[in-house]
Design a protein around this motif. Structure first.
Motif, short mmCIF file in Angstrom:
data_model
loop_
_atom_site.label_atom_id
_atom_site.label_comp_id
_atom_site.label_asym_id
_atom_site.label_seq_id
_atom_site.Cartn_x
_atom_site.Cartn_y
_atom_site.Cartn_z
N LYS A 92 0.84 -1.21 0.00
CA LYS A 92 0.00 0.00 0.00
C LYS A 92 0.87 1.25 0.00
O LYS A 92 0.63 2.20 -0.75
N SER A 160 -2.53 2.71 7.81
CA SER A 160 -3.28 1.75 7.00
C SER A 160 -3.62 0.49 7.78
O SER A 160 -3.26 0.34 8.96
N GLY A 192 -6.98 3.59 6.92
CA GLY A 192 -7.75 2.40 6.54
C GLY A 192 -8.59 1.93 7.72
O GLY A 192 -8.05 1.74 8.81
N VAL A 314 -11.18 3.33 2.98
CA VAL A 314 -10.00 4.18 3.09
C VAL A 314 -10.56 5.60 3.17
O VAL A 314 -11.41 5.97 2.37
#
Ligand code: AVJ
Length: 320
Positions: A92, A160, A192, A314
């Protein structure tokens, strides 16, 4: 005999950790912090978990990033400093760095210096034009940021994997407030967040058929045996993960399979047949529930990207 400062410092940290572990196991609800999952084998097992068909989180988040990368980078803007909470060797992070061509700096923040510097070097090798400035810090408290060569237009905090799900409400709020502080004026947070959904889908993600999550959970005891002077009998504990729909959280435990005694350093503990050691919570949010927390921490939810099944989100939060 010369004892290095580093050795003394590591000993002090280890002693603090042992008393933290002993405290957790002395509580009515025995517990060990999820941070003790991540020794070398635990980190490898977690990587394996992210590849499991049942563990929808990682692949769904990756898909959301890929599908919306143009919009995401437009929200970040040019010449931002990207500050990642966690050491960020993930795919990511790489997707972001590939598409954010004009970053002022990339600042990964992690408590483990070894892990942090190894992954920072990998990032430098792959992105030689990026000013990579790793910071060794416990990101649950505020810390000072390095000064990049190029003056950043704004700070973007990146967090994340729905890692915030490990924290109970008060600590999650505290963490959001730290991120607000670190973002500074004009800053934002890219985060996230795993979403509430069919309980079976959630429970399967933590009870995979290959048994990797069970191994990951049990490895915590092995880690304590090796590095913290514990003597758990790994064969006498079993993995358990249940989704509590009312609390919106997965409760991950190790269940004693017999009446037994174990020790951590000099401290002995009794555990009954069927008694649990809590090793992790994994909170799942509704969009409204998370927005309320974000607002209370001073953020405005500017943008939410999700997948077609609304499994994961997200989110781009700006300071109010
Ligand atoms: C790394 C905290 C996001 O809660 O899903 C995976 C850890 N534990 N399987 C999660 C985990 C068991 C994971 N987080």
């Amino acid at each position: 005999m010369a004892v290095s400062n580093l050795a003394i410092r590591n000993l002090a940290i280890r002693n603090r950790e042992i008393s933290e572990i002993v405290d957790g196991l002395s509580a009515d609800q025995k517990q060990i912090s999820p941070k003790y999952f991540y020794d070398e084998r635990g980190s490898q097992l977690f990587d394996d978990i992210t590849q499991l068909p049942e563990y929808y989180l990682t692949n769904t988040e990756l898909g959301i990033m890929r599908d919306n990368i143009a919009e995401i980078t437009a929200n970040v803007g040019k010449q931002a400093s990207l500050i990642e909470f966690g050491s960020g060797s993930s795919l990511k992070t790489r997707i972001l760095l590939e598409h954010l061509s004009q970053l002022a700096a990339y600042v990964p923040v992690d408590i483990s210096s070894e892990h942090l510097h190894a992954s920072a070097q990998q990032i430098r090798d792959q992105f030689p034009h990026v000013d990579v400035l790793p910071v060794v810090a416990d990101f649950t408290r505020t810390f000072s940021l390095p000064k990049p060569m190029v003056m950043p237009v704004r700070n973007i905090i990146y967090f994340s994997g729905s890692t915030i799900g490990n924290f109970e409400h008060d600590m999650a709020m505290e963490l959001l407030r730290v991120m607000y502080q670190e973002a500074g004026a004009g800053g934002a947070l890219l985060i996230g967040i795993d979403l509430q959904k069919d309980p079976n889908v959630i429970e399967n993600a933590y009870n995979d058929s290959a048994g990797i999550t069970a191994e990951f959970n049990l490895n915590m005891l092995q880690h304590l045996n090796r590095d913290y002077g514990a003597n758990f009998d790994i064969n006498e504990f079993a993995h358990s993960a249940n989704y509590d729909e009312n609390e919106g959280r997965v409760v991950i435990e190790l269940i004693s399979q017999t009446d037994q005694i174990f020790e951590v350093g000099d401290t002995a503990f009794d555990i009954a047949d069927g008694e649990a050691i809590l090793t992790e919570y994994s909170y799942k949010y509704t969009l409204e529930g998370f927005a309320a927390m974000a607002n209370a921490a001073g953020f405005d939810v500017e943008k939410v990207w999700t997948d077609a099944k609304q499994l994961f989100s997200v989110q781009f939060l700006t300071r109010l």
